[in-house]
Design an enzyme around this catalytic site. Structure first.
Site, PDB file in Angstrom:
ATOM      1  N   GLU A  36      -6.297  -8.285  -0.809  1.00  0.00           N
ATOM      2  CA  GLU A  36      -6.716  -8.380   0.586  1.00  0.00           C
ATOM      3  C   GLU A  36      -8.217  -8.138   0.688  1.00  0.00           C
ATOM      4  OE1 GLU A  36      -4.756  -5.787   3.346  1.00  0.00           O
ATOM      5  OE2 GLU A  36      -2.813  -6.036   2.389  1.00  0.00           O
ATOM      6  N   GLU A  63       0.810  -1.212   0.000  1.00  0.00           N
ATOM      7  CA  GLU A  63       0.000   0.000   0.000  1.00  0.00           C
ATOM      8  C   GLU A  63       0.847   1.267   0.000  1.00  0.00           C
ATOM      9  OE1 GLU A  63      -2.926  -0.383   3.143  1.00  0.00           O
ATOM     10  OE2 GLU A  63      -4.152  -1.701   1.910  1.00  0.00           O
TER      11      GLU A  63
HETATM   12  C1  GLA Z   1      -4.199  -2.953   4.903  1.00  0.00           C
HETATM   13  C2  GLA Z   1      -2.807  -3.522   4.982  1.00  0.00           C
HETATM   14  C3  GLA Z   1      -2.705  -4.776   5.771  1.00  0.00           C
HETATM   15  C4  GLA Z   1      -3.580  -4.727   6.997  1.00  0.00           C
HETATM   16  C5  GLA Z   1      -5.002  -4.440   6.572  1.00  0.00           C
HETATM   17  C6  GLA Z   1      -5.981  -4.437   7.720  1.00  0.00           C
HETATM   18  O1  GLA Z   1      -4.872  -3.291   3.772  1.00  0.00           O
HETATM   19  O2  GLA Z   1      -2.218  -3.716   3.720  1.00  0.00           O
HETATM   20  O3  GLA Z   1      -1.355  -4.964   6.147  1.00  0.00           O
HETATM   21  O4  GLA Z   1      -3.128  -3.746   7.861  1.00  0.00           O
HETATM   22  O5  GLA Z   1      -5.050  -3.173   5.980  1.00  0.00           O
HETATM   23  O6  GLA Z   1      -7.299  -4.242   7.281  1.00  0.00           O
END
Ligand code: GLA
Ligand code: ZN
Length: 675
Positions: free
Chosen positions: A309, A154
Site C-alpha cells: 500500500e 496489518e
Molecule cells: C492502512 C490499511 C488500509 C487503509 C490505509 C489508509 O494501511 O491497511 O486499509 O486504511 O491504512 O491509509
C-alpha cells in the site's frame, strides 16, 4: 516456500473493494477499463469483505467475487486474494462476544465494530477464520489469476481478555518451567512482587503491573508469538487446500507492537504499507525515514518484497491531507523499487462514497474519470514499471548492516533510566542508517536473531542495551573474521530478560571492544559536551544526551571528551580483535560525526557505493544488482530544486539507452542508470 517469489512483472495496482460497490454494476465494469488505462496489472481483493462473503453464519456467497476475479483475469489483471480476518462481521461479533478484544487501556471488552480488533486467542474466531479461509481457498486458490494470499490486514494490537491472559500464563510456564525460575528472571522479589503461582500473573494493563520490566517484555513477546500463531493458523487453512499458492501479510515498517522479524520464516514474501508525510517537512528527512523503513521490511526476509500500500495522492488520517507535488508520486514509488520492492500498490483503487476513508487518496476519485492529475501520475508509474520488467532480475544486496532489534527497542524504551526523557533508540538506528544511505550505500536492518553476519563488511549496532539470541557471540565471530563493528554507549547492559550484567558493561563484549564502561552520564535537555579527535586535524564534534564514561582496556583511543569531570577520557575507541576491528562511540554525536565516520568506515572496508561521486544535498542513488553484480542505479532527487550531478563514470540511461557522465535532475525526478 522460503525462496524468492517471482512474479511475472512488477506488480502495479492496489486495494480493490468491489464489495462496497455491488449495487453499482456499471462502476464495477468501468473499473476494469480504467485499470487497464492506468497500467494496473494486480489488485488486492476482499480485504474487508467478510460480511459480503458470509452474510450470515455458514451462508457463503462467493459468486460475486468469482465474477470479479474472472473479469480481472480476462483483462490481464492478477488478484492478490485476502483472507478477511481483519474485520469481523457484525452478526459474528454479536453472536460470539468473546471474539471481541478486551482493551488494555480500559480493561473493558469492546463493542462490535471497527477493525483489526479481534481476539487472536479465541478458539471460536480461529475456527470461523479457518472456515472462511478454507472456503475461499477451495473456490479460488487454483484460479490462474490468483497469485498470492494477502493474510488478514496489518496484524497489530493486543487483547487482554481472560483467554489471552491464560494463554500468556501457559506461554510463561512453557518458557520458565517453574515459578522460581520466573521470579529470578523477572527480579520479582523487587517490591515484594514474588509470585507463588502462575495464576497470579496478569498482563500489563490498566490498573495492573508495570514495574516488572521482565513481565512487560515477555508480554510483548507473547503478543508477537500469539499473533504469529494466529497467522500460522490462517496459513495452515489455505495451505491445506493448495500448498503452492504463496502467502504474504502487509506490515507497517517501524510499528513497534510486533516483532516482524518473527514473521519472516512463515511468509513467502514480505509486504508493507508505506505512508510518508511528503511535503509536510523537509522531504529529504522524510525520504531518509522511508528508506530506513523499506530496509527494515526487506530485512525481515532479506529478499525482494512488495510495496502493498501507498497513497497515489494523500491520506486522510494524518493531521493534514497534503497532496503529493508533481513528480513526487513517481519518485516515492520508485524509491520502494530502489530498495527492493517488486511492486507499487496503492490504497486504494477507488474512493468509497462514505465512512471514514471517503477522503483517502485513490486512483479513481468520486469524480470517476481518468482525466485527473492523480490518475495520470499513476498511469505514468504503471507504464514505467512495464518498461522496467528486465530489472526484475535484480535485488538489493547490502554489504553494510545496521542492527535494529525490536525486542531491544521494547526493553530500552521501558528501561526507566538513564534517559526517561526519551532514550532515542529509533533515532539512533535511523541516524546510523542515514549516514550510509546518504552516500548511496544499501543497508540491511538486521535483528539479533540474524544468523548470517558474514555477508557484511560493516555492522553498526547503536545501543545494543540488551544482548539476546547469543548475538554477542555472533558479533565476536564477525570481528574475528575481519568484520568492522561499531558499538555505542548503552550497550551490553542487560541479558534477554532485562537483568543487568554483573561484572561490568558492555557485558560479555568488554574484551571485544577492549574497554570497561563504568558510568553513563545523561545530559539535561540542550546541554552538550564534545569529542575531540586525536591525530591530524583534532576535529571536534558536539555530543549530547548520553555520554558513556569508559576506561580503555586494550582499545586505542581515537577521540576524547572535551569538557566536564570526564574531560580527556575516551569518547571514541577502536579495538583490533582477530582480523577485524571493534569501534566504540561513547556519546551521542552530531550528524556530521556520523557522516564523516561512516564515510571512513565504508572506505576502509571497501564498501561499494551506488555511485562514486560527490552527491548534492537531497540526491540519493540506490542500487539493485543482478547475480553477476551488475548494478542498476536509481538516482533520486528528493528536493524541490533542480540538481546537477557529475557521475565520474559513463553510465547508460535505462529508458533511452543514452550514454552519459552527467545528469541534471529536475525536482523530485528519478533517473535510472545502468552501470
Ligand atoms: C492502512 C490499511 C488500509 C487503509 C490505509 C489508509 O494501511 O491497511 O486499509 O486504511 O491504512 O491509509
Ligand atoms: Zn483475547
Amino acid at each position: 516456500m522460503n525462496k524468492r517469489t517471482v512474479f511475472p512483472a512488477f506488480l502495479h495496482g492496489g486495494d480493490y473493494n468491489p464489495d462496497q460497490w455491488l449495487n453499482y454494476p456499471e462502476i464495477l465494469k468501468k473499473d476494469v477499463e480504467l485499470m487497464k488505462e492506468a497500467h494496473v496489472n494486480c489488485v488486492s481483493l476482499g480485504i474487508f469483505a467478510w460480511a459480503k462473503l458470509e452474510p450470515s453464519e455458514g451462508n457463503y456467497q462467493l459468486d460475486w467475487m468469482a465474477e470479479i476475479i474472472d473479469r480481472l483475469y480476462e483483462n490481464g489483471i492478477y488478484t492478490i486474494l485476502a483472507t478477511p480476518s481483519g474485520a469481523k462481521p457484525m452478526w459474528m461479533s454479536e453472536k460470539y462476544p468473546e471474539i471481541r478484544r478486551v482493551s488494555g487501556a480500559t480493561g473493558h471488552r469492546e463493542l462490535s465494530g471497527n477493525r483489526h480488533n479481534h481476539c487472536y486467542t479465541s478458539p471460536v474466531y480461529r475456527e470461523k477464520v479457518r472456515q472462511i479461509n478454507t472456503v475461499l481457498a477451495e473456490r479460488f486458490s487454483r484460479h490462474p489469476g490468483v497469485i498470492l494470499w494477502h493474510l488478514s490486514n496489518e496484524y497489530g494490537g493486543e487483547c487482554h481478555c481472560e483467554l489471552c491472559q491464560q494463554a500468556f500464563r501457559d506461554w510463561l510456564r512453557e518458557k520458565y518451567g517453574t515459578i522460581e525460575a520466573l521470579n529470578h528472571a523477572w527480579w520479582a522479589d523487587f517490591w515484594s512482587h514474588t509470585y507463588s503461582d502462575f495464576s497470579q500473573i496478569t498482563s500489563p494493563m490498566v490498573g495492573g503491573e508495570h514495574s516488572i520490566h521482565g513481565l512487560t517484555l515477555d508480554w510483548k513477546r507473547f503478543v508477537t508469538h500469539q499473533t504469529v500463531d494466529f497467522m500460522r493458523a490462517e496459513i495452515d487453512a489455505v495451505r491445506a487446500v493448495n500448498p503452492d499458492l504463496p502467502v504474504t501479510t502487509n506490515m507497517m515498517g517501524w510499528y513497534d507492537g510486533l516483532n516482524y522479524y518473527k514473521f519472516g520464516p512463515y511468509v513467502d514474501i514480505v509486504s508493507w504499507d508505506n505512508y510518508p508525510r511528503w511535503h509536510t517537512a523537509n522531504n529529504v528527512d522524510i525520504a531518509a525515514d522511508a528508506a530506513a523503513a523499506h530496509d527494515i521490511m526487506r530485512s525481515v526476509k532479506r529478499a525482494p518484497w512488495l510495496l502493498m500500500e501507498s497513497t497515489p495522492s494523500m491520506t486522510n488520517w494524518q493531521p493534514t491531507s497534503t497532496l503529493k507535488r508533481p513528480g513526487m508520486h513517481m519518485t516515492s514509488s520508485l524509491q520502494a523499487v530502489a530498495h527492493g520492492s517488486d511492486s507499487v500498490q496503492y490504497f486504494q483503487w477507488r474512493k468509497g462514497r462514505g465512512s471514514f476513508e471517503k477522503f483517502h487518496g485513490a486512483v479513481v476519485d468520486h469524480y470517476g474519470g481518468s482525466d485527473t492529475r492523480v490518475f495520470r501520475d499513476v498511469a505514468a508509474v504503471g507504464s514505467r514499471l512495464e518498461e522496467m520488467k528486465p530489472l526484475l532480475e535484480t535485488e538489493v544486496r547490502p554489504q553494510v548492516a545496521v542492527v535494529y532489534d525490536v525486542e531491544n527497542r521494547w526493553a530500552l524504551e521501558d528501561s526507566a533510566g538513564p534517559r526517561r526523557a526519551g532514550i532515542g533508540y529509533t533515532d539512533d538506528v535511523h541516524a546510523w542508517h542515514r549516514a550510509f544511505w546518504e552516500q548511496g550505500i544499501p543497508v540491511d536492518m538486521i535483528d539479533m536473531e540474524c544468523d548470517d553476519l558474514s555477508r557484511y563488511k560493516v555492522i553498526a549496532a547503536p545501543m545494543l542495551y540488551m544482548y539476546r539470541a547469543g548475538f554477542e557471540k555472533k558479533l565476536r565471530e564477525f570481528v574475528e573474521n575481519g568484520g568492522i563493528l561499531v558499538g555505542t554507549y548503552n550497550t551490553g547492559i542487560v541479558n534477554d530478560t532485562d537483568l543487568c550484567y554483573l561484572g561490568g558493561w558492555p557485558g560479555e563484549t568488554m574484551d571485544l571492544f577492549g574497554l570497561w564502561n563504568e558510568e553513563i552520564d545523561s545530559l539535561p535537555e540542550g546541554a552538550t559536551n564534545a569529542m575531540v579527535c586525536r591525530g591530524e586535524g583534532h576535529r571536534r564534534y558536539t555530543v549530547r544526551d548520553l555520554c558513556a564514561i569508559v576506561h580503555a582496556k586494550g582499545a586505542e583511543v581515537l577521540a576524547e571528551y572535551d569538557d566536564d569531570f570526564y574531560k580527556g577520557t575516551p569518547a571514541l575507541t577502536v579495538n583490533r580483535y582477530g582480523q577485524g576491528k571493534a569501534y566504540y562511540v561513547a556519546a551521542r554525536a552530531e550528524a556530521d560525526f556520523l557522516r564523516d565516520f561512516c564515510t571512513k568506515l565504508a572506505d576502509d572496508a571497501g564498501v561499494v557505493r551506488a555511485l562514486n561521486t560527490a552527491l548534492p544535498y537531497g540526491v540519493v542513488p540506490m542500487m539493485r544488482t543482478d547475480e553477476t553484480g551488475k548494478a542498476v542505479v536509481f538516482v533520486q532527487n528528493f528536493t524541490g530544486e533542480t540538481k546537477p550531478l557529475m557521475l565520474n563514470e559513463t553510465c547508460t540511461v535505462f529508458e533511452t539507452g543514452e550514454k552519459t557522465d552527467a545528469l541534471t535532475l529536475a525536482p523530485y525526478e528519478t533517473v535510472i542508470l545502468l552501470k
